[in-house]
Scaffold this motif. Structure first.
Motif, PDB file in Angstrom:
ATOM      1  N   GLY A 228      65.543  25.688  21.546  1.00  0.00           N
ATOM      2  CA  GLY A 228      65.333  26.993  22.528  1.00  0.00           C
ATOM      3  C   GLY A 228      66.180  27.117  23.619  1.00  0.00           C
ATOM      4  O   GLY A 228      67.269  26.253  23.590  1.00  0.00           O
ATOM      5  N   ALA A 229      66.492  28.203  24.228  1.00  0.00           N
ATOM      6  CA  ALA A 229      67.228  28.656  25.032  1.00  0.00           C
ATOM      7  C   ALA A 229      66.519  29.441  26.284  1.00  0.00           C
ATOM      8  O   ALA A 229      65.762  30.119  25.872  1.00  0.00           O
ATOM      9  CB  ALA A 229      68.392  29.243  24.772  1.00  0.00           C
ATOM     10  N   SER A 230      66.717  29.211  27.461  1.00  0.00           N
ATOM     11  CA  SER A 230      66.380  30.039  28.496  1.00  0.00           C
ATOM     12  C   SER A 230      67.380  30.095  29.635  1.00  0.00           C
ATOM     13  O   SER A 230      67.945  29.249  30.072  1.00  0.00           O
ATOM     14  CB  SER A 230      65.036  29.317  29.023  1.00  0.00           C
ATOM     15  OG  SER A 230      64.313  30.254  30.088  1.00  0.00           O
ATOM     16  N   LYS A 323      52.857  22.240  23.134  1.00  0.00           N
ATOM     17  CA  LYS A 323      52.809  23.514  22.437  1.00  0.00           C
ATOM     18  C   LYS A 323      54.209  23.944  21.742  1.00  0.00           C
ATOM     19  O   LYS A 323      54.233  24.418  20.464  1.00  0.00           O
ATOM     20  CB  LYS A 323      52.452  24.720  23.348  1.00  0.00           C
ATOM     21  CG  LYS A 323      52.281  25.963  22.568  1.00  0.00           C
ATOM     22  CD  LYS A 323      51.758  27.428  23.574  1.00  0.00           C
ATOM     23  CE  LYS A 323      50.328  27.171  23.518  1.00  0.00           C
ATOM     24  NZ  LYS A 323      49.741  27.879  22.574  1.00  0.00           N
ATOM     25  N   ILE A 324      55.113  23.661  22.764  1.00  0.00           N
ATOM     26  CA  ILE A 324      56.800  24.111  21.965  1.00  0.00           C
ATOM     27  C   ILE A 324      57.602  22.997  22.048  1.00  0.00           C
ATOM     28  O   ILE A 324      58.770  23.156  21.622  1.00  0.00           O
ATOM     29  CB  ILE A 324      57.293  25.114  22.969  1.00  0.00           C
ATOM     30  CG1 ILE A 324      57.527  24.429  24.540  1.00  0.00           C
ATOM     31  CG2 ILE A 324      56.418  26.320  23.401  1.00  0.00           C
ATOM     32  CD1 ILE A 324      58.421  25.256  25.354  1.00  0.00           C
ATOM     33  N   GLY A 325      57.072  21.815  22.027  1.00  0.00           N
ATOM     34  CA  GLY A 325      57.974  20.254  21.988  1.00  0.00           C
ATOM     35  C   GLY A 325      58.879  20.282  23.072  1.00  0.00           C
ATOM     36  O   GLY A 325      58.769  21.114  24.067  1.00  0.00           O
ATOM     37  N   HIS A 326      59.613  19.351  23.284  1.00  0.00           N
ATOM     38  CA  HIS A 326      60.562  19.054  23.993  1.00  0.00           C
ATOM     39  C   HIS A 326      61.880  19.506  23.614  1.00  0.00           C
ATOM     40  O   HIS A 326      62.510  19.093  22.861  1.00  0.00           O
ATOM     41  CB  HIS A 326      60.477  17.386  24.147  1.00  0.00           C
ATOM     42  CG  HIS A 326      61.410  17.180  25.528  1.00  0.00           C
ATOM     43  ND1 HIS A 326      62.197  18.000  26.458  1.00  0.00           N
ATOM     44  CD2 HIS A 326      61.479  15.724  26.255  1.00  0.00           C
ATOM     45  CE1 HIS A 326      62.610  17.464  27.620  1.00  0.00           C
ATOM     46  NE2 HIS A 326      62.419  15.872  27.405  1.00  0.00           N
ATOM     47  N   THR A 327      62.577  20.638  24.381  1.00  0.00           N
ATOM     48  CA  THR A 327      63.704  21.015  24.135  1.00  0.00           C
ATOM     49  C   THR A 327      64.578  20.608  24.905  1.00  0.00           C
ATOM     50  O   THR A 327      65.974  21.207  25.062  1.00  0.00           O
ATOM     51  CB  THR A 327      63.399  22.880  24.396  1.00  0.00           C
ATOM     52  OG1 THR A 327      62.996  22.959  25.771  1.00  0.00           O
ATOM     53  CG2 THR A 327      62.703  23.399  23.523  1.00  0.00           C
ATOM     54  N   SER A 331      64.314  22.656  28.529  1.00  0.00           N
ATOM     55  CA  SER A 331      63.152  22.649  28.936  1.00  0.00           C
ATOM     56  C   SER A 331      62.575  23.076  30.253  1.00  0.00           C
ATOM     57  O   SER A 331      61.603  23.612  30.562  1.00  0.00           O
ATOM     58  CB  SER A 331      62.323  21.179  28.503  1.00  0.00           C
ATOM     59  OG  SER A 331      63.103  19.949  29.550  1.00  0.00           O
ATOM     60  N   GLY A 332      63.538  22.578  31.147  1.00  0.00           N
ATOM     61  CA  GLY A 332      63.293  22.979  32.909  1.00  0.00           C
ATOM     62  C   GLY A 332      63.245  24.500  32.982  1.00  0.00           C
ATOM     63  O   GLY A 332      62.108  24.901  33.468  1.00  0.00           O
ATOM     64  N   LEU A 333      63.941  25.096  32.354  1.00  0.00           N
ATOM     65  CA  LEU A 333      63.672  26.737  32.406  1.00  0.00           C
ATOM     66  C   LEU A 333      62.755  27.295  31.723  1.00  0.00           C
ATOM     67  O   LEU A 333      62.176  28.389  32.105  1.00  0.00           O
ATOM     68  CB  LEU A 333      65.403  27.119  32.153  1.00  0.00           C
ATOM     69  CG  LEU A 333      65.973  27.744  33.361  1.00  0.00           C
ATOM     70  CD1 LEU A 333      65.636  29.020  33.870  1.00  0.00           C
ATOM     71  CD2 LEU A 333      66.264  26.745  33.892  1.00  0.00           C
ATOM     72  N   LEU A 334      62.379  26.471  30.523  1.00  0.00           N
ATOM     73  CA  LEU A 334      61.180  27.270  29.724  1.00  0.00           C
ATOM     74  C   LEU A 334      59.916  26.733  30.653  1.00  0.00           C
ATOM     75  O   LEU A 334      58.955  27.550  30.515  1.00  0.00           O
ATOM     76  CB  LEU A 334      61.149  26.556  28.393  1.00  0.00           C
ATOM     77  CG  LEU A 334      62.107  27.201  27.578  1.00  0.00           C
ATOM     78  CD1 LEU A 334      62.252  26.186  26.053  1.00  0.00           C
ATOM     79  CD2 LEU A 334      62.060  28.596  27.113  1.00  0.00           C
ATOM     80  N   SER A 335      60.043  25.692  31.525  1.00  0.00           N
ATOM     81  CA  SER A 335      58.915  25.607  32.443  1.00  0.00           C
ATOM     82  C   SER A 335      58.873  26.499  33.350  1.00  0.00           C
ATOM     83  O   SER A 335      57.576  27.019  33.813  1.00  0.00           O
ATOM     84  CB  SER A 335      58.954  24.080  32.869  1.00  0.00           C
ATOM     85  OG  SER A 335      58.756  23.089  31.784  1.00  0.00           O
TER      86      SER A 335
END
Length: 384
Positions: A228-230, A323-327, A331-335
């Motif tokens: 992922g990316a955020s 739900k989305i796994g550890h990215t 991961s911090g920005l997806l949080s």
């Protein structure tokens, strides 16, 4: 902080999709988006983007001959950065900084070029520039035609929240008024999976919830990797188009007793949360989006730290890794994205295997945590 920072845009891609409606609708269901995937010669649990989204990524990569040789981590970052720039209504006339990091960087390309070297004792001409970590922000800057500072870094799994910290520091310094910050990760590769399995932290579950992040009754580690990316657009001051505000930031590093683990009471989290909450009474925090990677020690140590800081006044606790796994670096920005969506929709997303009561009051402030190998914790206080 002596001044609020506005979040004026937020864009991401993950196994949940890429539009705000699609992502929120997927959060509202109790279903995990982790599935078995063939990676190399192994069938493992993973959280990957959809075929439809993958086709869009490929289309972007084929739109410019210079992009064809880039790693997915770079292309993901370009994709979400374009969306964020449109949302924030920034143009090429705006001067803004870019700080997009990654825990692993161009891991797929690196594995490809290393295999090529082992077989032939030679590598392709572009092997070096396309696998350097600074590749991400520099290519995003090239694509957006920006003229501000470009920074890329890796601080393991807290990378994107460190990017946010850095953006806040630039804004508060007065050196720029706008900053695009985030993280990008494309870690679904054979070597990466093998590394996590070697640490004995990868999920071997065979049920509907392969990653049992914050299931305090689990008997073994259940971490699962996701891609992922955020990115978010930050602007100094309280803007009329703000989605939410960054009200407090905290960070800390603790002395490690082991290469990959933090202390039983996660001292780094205690310090980072206290710093982020410096000017905020703890009873005003409505929820915490935890790091909670799905490992036994990672989940329990963070809970212990939260109890040390909040005592008996625990906020609502949640995480998205089941739900989305550890990215990793993203991961911090997806949080943060989950926190912003909960603030906007005034609804808290529960963990299916953790029982707690929801407070019957408006959701105004949410704390977001991230930590990585090296004991480097970051906590960000987001407000409505």
């Amino acid at each position: 902080m002596n001044q609020k920072i506005s979040i004026t845009a937020l864009a991401s891609l993950s196994t949940l999709g890429t539009t705000k409606k699609e992502i929120w609708d997927n959060y509202l269901t109790p279903k995990s988006h982790i599935a078995k995937k063939q990676i190399g010669d192994k069938s493992v649990w993973a959280a990957s983007i959809s075929e439809k989204l993958n086709e869009e990524i490929q289309k972007l990569q084929e739109s410019d001959i210079k992009y064809k040789g880039l790693d997915k981590s770079v292309v993901y970052a370009i994709y979400v950065s374009r969306l964020a720039m449109q949302q924030a209504n920034w143009s090429t006339e705006d001067i803004f900084g870019i700080n997009i990091g990654s825990s692993r960087g161009a891991t797929e390309l690196f594995e490809k070029y290393h295999a090529e070297f082992v077989q032939t004792n030679r590598v392709s001409t572009l092997a070096s520039p396309t696998t350097t970590l600074g590749n991400i922000s520099s290519w995003v800057a090239n694509d957006l035609q920006s003229s501000g500072p470009e920074i890329s870094h890796s601080i393991t799994c807290s990378t994107s929240l460190h990017s946010l910290l850095n953006g806040v520091a630039w804004l508060l310094s007065g050196m720029t008024n706008k900053f695009l910050v985030g993280g990008s990760e494309a870690p679904l590769t054979p070597f990466t999976i093998a590394q996590m399995q070697a640490l004995s932290i990868y999920s071997r579950q065979e049920d509907d919830y392969p990653c049992k992040a914050f299931d305090l009754s689990k008997k073994e580690n259940t971490m699962v990797i996701g891609e992922g990316a955020s990115v978010i657009a930050l602007e100094i001051g309280e803007k009329d188009n703000a989605l939410a505000f960054v009200e407090g930031v905290g960070y800390a590093t603790e002395v490690l007793q082991h290469n990959i683990s933090i202390s039983t009471d996660a001292e780094c989290f205690q310090k980072s949360m206290k710093m982020a909450l410096k000017n905020t009474p703890i009873e005003e925090v409505d929820a915490i989006v935890m790091h909670a990677p799905g490992t036994i020690k990672g989940d329990t140590s963070e809970l212990n730290a939260i109890r040390k800081v909040f005592g008996n006044q625990l906020p609502f606790l949640t995480t998205n890794k089941w739900k989305i796994g550890h990215t990793f670096g993203a991961s911090g920005l997806l949080s943060v994205e989950l926190a912003v969506l909960m603030l906007q929709n005034q609804e808290l997303i529960a963990i299916p295997f953790y029982e707690q009561e929801k407070r019957n009051r408006p959701i105004k402030k949410i704390l977001v945590n991230a930590v990585g190998f090296g004991g480097n914790a970051v906590s960000i206080l987001i407000s409505k």
